[in-house]
Write an enzyme that holds these catalytic residues in place. Sequence first.
Site, PDB file in Angstrom:
ATOM      1  CG  PHE A 111      28.909  40.384  49.747  1.00  0.00           C
ATOM      2  CD1 PHE A 111      27.908  40.806  48.890  1.00  0.00           C
ATOM      3  CD2 PHE A 111      29.318  41.237  50.760  1.00  0.00           C
ATOM      4  CE1 PHE A 111      27.327  42.051  49.045  1.00  0.00           C
ATOM      5  CE2 PHE A 111      28.737  42.486  50.916  1.00  0.00           C
ATOM      6  CZ  PHE A 111      27.736  42.896  50.056  1.00  0.00           C
ATOM      7  CE  LYS A 112      23.032  42.246  50.292  1.00  0.00           C
ATOM      8  NZ  LYS A 112      23.562  42.137  48.915  1.00  0.00           N
ATOM      9  CG  ASP A 113      25.751  33.686  53.298  1.00  0.00           C
ATOM     10  OD1 ASP A 113      24.618  33.843  53.782  1.00  0.00           O
ATOM     11  OD2 ASP A 113      25.979  32.987  52.290  1.00  0.00           O
TER      12      ASP A 113
END
Length: 461
Positions: A111-113
Site C-alpha cells: 500500500f505504500k505505493d
Amino acid sequence: MQYISTRGSAPVLDFRGATLAGLATDGGLYLPAEWPQLSPELLESLATASYAETAFTVMKPYVQGSLTDAELKSLIADAYGDFGHAAVTPLVQLDHRQWLLELFHGPTLAFKDVALQFLGGLFGHFLGAKDRLTIVGATSGDTGSAAIEAVAGRPGITIFMLHPAGRVSDVQRRQMTTVNAPNVHNIAVDGSFDDCQKLVKTLFNDAAFRTEYQLSAVNSINWARLLAQIVYYVHAGVRLGAPGRAASWSVPTGNFGDVFAGYCAHRMGLPIHKLLVATNVNDILARALSAGDYSVGKVTPTATPSMDIQISSNFERLLFDLYGRDGAALAAAMQGFEQTGTLKLSDAQRAEAAKIFLASRVNEAGMMQALAWANSECGQLIDPHTGVGLAAARARAEDCEGPIVTLATAHPAKFPDAVERATGIRPGLPRRVGHLFDREERYEHLPASEAALKAHIRARA
Ligand SMILES: *Cc1c(COP(=O)(O)O)cnc(C)c1O
C-alpha cells in the site's frame, strides 16, 4: 491552505513547503490548520466517480496556493495510471459484513505505493530546474522499494537506499535492486536494520553534509503521504453507502500513518463508525488506546515486519488533537516521552480517542487463523499484515457497526512462506512483476561505517 506544526513553534507553511520540509524544525509534524469538509451532497456526487476523480475532490482544498487544478489532475493521473487494477483500490467482499480494500496493486505490491507514487511526482514538480535532492533512507522491506519506484529516473533526485545485507526477503531485495535507473543506488550494509537507521541518522545530524547534498527523507511523517491515503477511505466509503451509512475500518498498523488517514477522512465528514487499530504483538498503540499507557517496549520480530515498531511517529498527530491542539503542551509531553520512553494519557484523553478508535492486539496464531479462514471460506489468499487486520475485524465485529473493511496492505506473494504455512498454497507473483527473478541486480556492499557511506554518496550524488 496553511500547515502548522504539532509542537507549535515551527514556521507555518503552505502545501509545497510542508511537502518539501517533511519534519518541522521544532521536531513536530505538519498538519492542516483546518479540516476541509465533505458535505453529504459532495459525497453523493462521488457515487460514480473514478478513483482519480475522488482523489481530485479530496485533495484540492489541501493543495490550494501550491498547485493549479490542472497540475493536481496531472499528478494524480501520473501516480495512479500504472496501477495493476482498473479500480486502483478495489473492494472485495468476504462475508455478509467483512470486506477487504486491496491497496496493493501498485508497482511494488504494497500500500505504500499509493502514497509514494504521488509523493515522487510532487517532489519532481516542486523542485526547480536547478534544484537537486538527495533522498537517503533505510529499509527493512516495503518502504525502500516503494520509494525507489517513486523517484527512479526523475531529474534532480538521487536516492540511496540502505538495507541490512542478507536480512530482507528475496522478493523485497530484488524489487529494489533490479530497478535500472542511474539515480538509484542500493547499498547492502553489513549489519542490522538498526545499524542502517543509525547510519542514516548520523548523516541527517551532520548539518553541513545535510545542506551540501540537500538530504531529504520519504518516511511516513510527510503530510503529503497521508493526504494521498485519505482518498481511498472516501472512495470506498462512498461505495459502501456514505453519506447515508457509516462503515468501520480495520487497519494493520505500525507507524499509525494509514489509520490516521482514516481519522482525517472522519474529520472531513466521511461517516465512520469505528477505526480499529490492529497491531501484532508489538502493541504500544493497543496499550495506549486501551489503557492510556504509551510506553516503548522491545521490538519482537514477527511475520509482519512492517508492523514491528517501537514508536509510532504519526501518533503525535492524534495526540495534538487530544491535547486540544495546544502545541506547547504537546511539545512538553513529547520531550518527556523522549527522555523517559513513557507518556500517560489522561482518562479524558482516552475517552475522547475511544469515540472513534478501537484497538486490538493479534498474535501469530490469530493471524494464521485469519489467513486460513479467508482461504477456506472465501477462496481469498491474503498476506500476514492483512491477516492481522482481518483477525482484529472478526474478533471485534460486535463493537463495530456497518460493513467492516480490512485494509489489505500487501500482496500475498510478498510473504509466500507465511501464506504457505497457513494455507498450504504458495502464492505466485502477478504477471506484471513476474520477471523479478530474471533481471540483473545492482547493489553495492558497504561496512556499517559513516565514513564509507559519506564517501560513497560524495562519489555519486
Ligand atoms: C507500512 C505497512 C503497514 C503499517 O502502516 P502504518 O502506516 O505504518 O501504520 C502495514 N502493512 C504493510 C504491508 C506495510 O508496508
